[in-house]
Design an enzyme around this catalytic site. Structure first.
Site, PDB file in Angstrom:
ATOM      1  N   TYR A 153      33.461  18.009  84.735  1.00  7.62           N
ATOM      2  CA  TYR A 153      32.731  16.734  84.666  1.00  7.62           C
ATOM      3  C   TYR A 153      33.715  15.561  84.687  1.00  7.62           C
ATOM      4  CZ  TYR A 153      29.613  13.123  82.677  1.00  7.62           C
ATOM      5  OH  TYR A 153      28.889  11.972  82.436  1.00  7.62           O
ATOM      6  N   LYS A 157      34.315  12.577  87.463  1.00  5.54           N
ATOM      7  CA  LYS A 157      34.157  11.151  87.154  1.00  5.54           C
ATOM      8  C   LYS A 157      35.425  10.369  87.487  1.00  5.54           C
ATOM      9  CE  LYS A 157      29.904  11.222  85.760  1.00  5.54           C
ATOM     10  NZ  LYS A 157      28.867  10.460  86.479  1.00  5.54           N
TER      11      LYS A 157
HETATM   12  P1  NAI Z   1      19.920  12.252  82.927  1.00  3.27           P
HETATM   13  O1  NAI Z   1      20.145  13.722  82.851  1.00  3.27           O
HETATM   14  O2  NAI Z   1      18.882  11.639  82.070  1.00  3.27           O
HETATM   15  O3  NAI Z   1      19.637  11.821  84.428  1.00  3.27           O
HETATM   16  C1  NAI Z   1      20.334  12.366  85.518  1.00  3.27           C
HETATM   17  C2  NAI Z   1      19.386  12.420  86.701  1.00  3.27           C
HETATM   18  O4  NAI Z   1      20.100  12.941  87.825  1.00  3.27           O
HETATM   19  C3  NAI Z   1      18.181  13.350  86.440  1.00  3.27           C
HETATM   20  O5  NAI Z   1      16.976  12.683  86.736  1.00  3.27           O
HETATM   21  C4  NAI Z   1      18.441  14.513  87.374  1.00  3.27           C
HETATM   22  O6  NAI Z   1      17.260  15.127  87.868  1.00  3.27           O
HETATM   23  C5  NAI Z   1      19.230  13.842  88.500  1.00  3.27           C
HETATM   24  N1  NAI Z   1      19.971  14.839  89.264  1.00  3.27           N
HETATM   25  C6  NAI Z   1      20.818  15.785  88.771  1.00  3.27           C
HETATM   26  N2  NAI Z   1      21.239  16.566  89.770  1.00  3.27           N
HETATM   27  C7  NAI Z   1      20.659  16.119  90.904  1.00  3.27           C
HETATM   28  C8  NAI Z   1      20.703  16.533  92.263  1.00  3.27           C
HETATM   29  N3  NAI Z   1      21.407  17.609  92.658  1.00  3.27           N
HETATM   30  N4  NAI Z   1      19.979  15.839  93.157  1.00  3.27           N
HETATM   31  C9  NAI Z   1      19.241  14.772  92.773  1.00  3.27           C
HETATM   32  N5  NAI Z   1      19.171  14.332  91.524  1.00  3.27           N
HETATM   33  C10 NAI Z   1      19.869  15.010  90.599  1.00  3.27           C
HETATM   34  O7  NAI Z   1      21.344  11.601  82.657  1.00  3.27           O
HETATM   35  P2  NAI Z   1      21.778  10.097  82.355  1.00  3.27           P
HETATM   36  O8  NAI Z   1      22.371  10.080  81.012  1.00  3.27           O
HETATM   37  O9  NAI Z   1      20.721   9.148  82.708  1.00  3.27           O
HETATM   38  O10 NAI Z   1      23.005   9.970  83.374  1.00  3.27           O
HETATM   39  C11 NAI Z   1      23.050   9.091  84.472  1.00  3.27           C
HETATM   40  C12 NAI Z   1      24.515   8.936  84.873  1.00  3.27           C
HETATM   41  O11 NAI Z   1      25.240   8.358  83.790  1.00  3.27           O
HETATM   42  C13 NAI Z   1      25.202  10.258  85.208  1.00  3.27           C
HETATM   43  O12 NAI Z   1      26.032  10.078  86.324  1.00  3.27           O
HETATM   44  C14 NAI Z   1      26.026  10.536  83.967  1.00  3.27           C
HETATM   45  O13 NAI Z   1      27.152  11.328  84.240  1.00  3.27           O
HETATM   46  C15 NAI Z   1      26.401   9.118  83.556  1.00  3.27           C
HETATM   47  N6  NAI Z   1      26.806   8.992  82.167  1.00  3.27           N
HETATM   48  C16 NAI Z   1      25.932   9.236  81.127  1.00  3.27           C
HETATM   49  C17 NAI Z   1      26.358   9.113  79.815  1.00  3.27           C
HETATM   50  C18 NAI Z   1      25.459   9.369  78.651  1.00  3.27           C
HETATM   51  O14 NAI Z   1      25.959   9.302  77.497  1.00  3.27           O
HETATM   52  N7  NAI Z   1      24.185   9.651  78.833  1.00  3.27           N
HETATM   53  C19 NAI Z   1      27.738   8.710  79.501  1.00  3.27           C
HETATM   54  C20 NAI Z   1      28.570   8.470  80.649  1.00  3.27           C
HETATM   55  C21 NAI Z   1      28.090   8.605  81.922  1.00  3.27           C
END
Ligand code: NAI
Length: 259
Positions: A153, A157
């Site tokens: 991961y 990033k």
């Molecule tokens: P989340 O799990 O709520 O949302 C991620 C979304 O990406 C989901 O709707 C999922 O279905 C979609 N997704 C995953 N694989 C996919 C694929 N192959 N094709 C299409 N869609 C796909 O996660 P969150 O927290 O909203 O994360 C959003 C971004 O923020 C990510 O890039 C994550 O790495 C980043 N992030 C989140 C943090 C946190 O603390 N929640 C911290 C740092 C970064």
């Protein structure tokens, strides 16, 4: 009233059904932008698109499949193409580097990194042709700071940070800006397991100088600015939205007499 200048723009948001993605969608729609939600399934995005109105569209697309990304971009081009792409979809599977499986490593790089590059190519094509556009890539503080059991991961990033700078360099002369937003600790479905236990939550809050875990809206507000014409001279930058978390390292070092 329209200080951000996003009214009438088309904003494509990948991972639009997730925690940060839904907040992004509401924020862009709230500024009068037309929102296109891209996610693996329509389960969460279709009801959200219906709620947002203003031509909002939900597209099912697995970002680890290049042909599905092409098809989604083709659909958006039919309506005039994207002005903004927020690369936000991400996956996090725990695993230390001594034993991470090749399948897990490849899956995380495929969605978190290659998916971002292919989406930039597919949705950015029209931006390059029109000579204007903005890319915002959601990276993470994990791209700069190693963390336990997250080698694939964090590596994905870190690569996003350079992908964005490379895009800024290559596409700047053609009118397209590219920046990253690096969240710290945000409470979403991706991280919910870390907050199930109140003690862990309190320990996490105590490590953040602003003393709270971020909400998805905290991320969306910054993304709006980065994508907007108000940031028109900003490209190739990483904006760390972490409440000061990454400023805390020296606070962990014992220093008698300096309490
Ligand atoms: P989340 O799990 O709520 O949302 C991620 C979304 O990406 C989901 O709707 C999922 O279905 C979609 N997704 C995953 N694989 C996919 C694929 N192959 N094709 C299409 N869609 C796909 O996660 P969150 O927290 O909203 O994360 C959003 C971004 O923020 C990510 O890039 C994550 O790495 C980043 N992030 C989140 C943090 C946190 O603390 N929640 C911290 C740092 C970064």
């Amino acid at each position: 009233m329209n200080w951000l200048g996003l009214e009438g723009k088309t904003a494509v948001i990948t991972g639009g059904g997730g925690g940060i993605g839904q907040a992004l969608a509401r924020a862009f729609a709230g500024q009068g932008a037309r929102v296109v939600l891209v996610d693996r399934t329509l389960e969460r995005t279709q009801p959200l698109a219906a709620e947002l109105g203003n031509g909002a569209l939900a597209l099912a697309c697995d970002l680890s499949w290049p042909e599905q990304i092409e098809a989604a971009a083709g659909r958006v081009d039919k309506d005039g193409g994207a002005d903004i792409l927020v690369n936000n979809a991400g996956v996090l599977h725990p695993g230390p580097l001594d034993s991470v499986s090749l399948a897990d490593w490849s899956m995380m790089l495929s969605v978190n990194l290659t998916g971002y590059m292919l989406s930039a190519q597919a949705f950015g094509k029209g931006m390059l042709a029109r000579g204007s556009g903005a890319l915002v890539h959601v990276a993470s503080v994990a791209g700069s700071e190693p963390q336990p059991a997250s080698g694939a991961y964090s590596t994905s990033k870190a690569a996003i940070l350079m992908l964005s700078r490379q895009l800024a360099y290559e596409w700047g002369p053609r009118g397209v800006r590219s920046n990253t937003l690096s969240p710290g600790l945000v409470r979403t479905p991706l991280s919910e397991a870390f907050y199930a236990d109140a003690t862990t939550r309190e320990q996490r809050e105590a490590m953040v100088p602003l003393r709270r875990i971020a909400t998805p809206d905290d991320m969306a507000d910054v993304a709006l600015f980065l994508a907007s014409p108000r940031a028109s001279y900003l490209t190739g930058q990483d904006v760390v939205v972490d409440g000061g978390l990454t400023q805390s390292l020296m606070g962990l070092v014992p220093r008698p007499g300096y309490a």
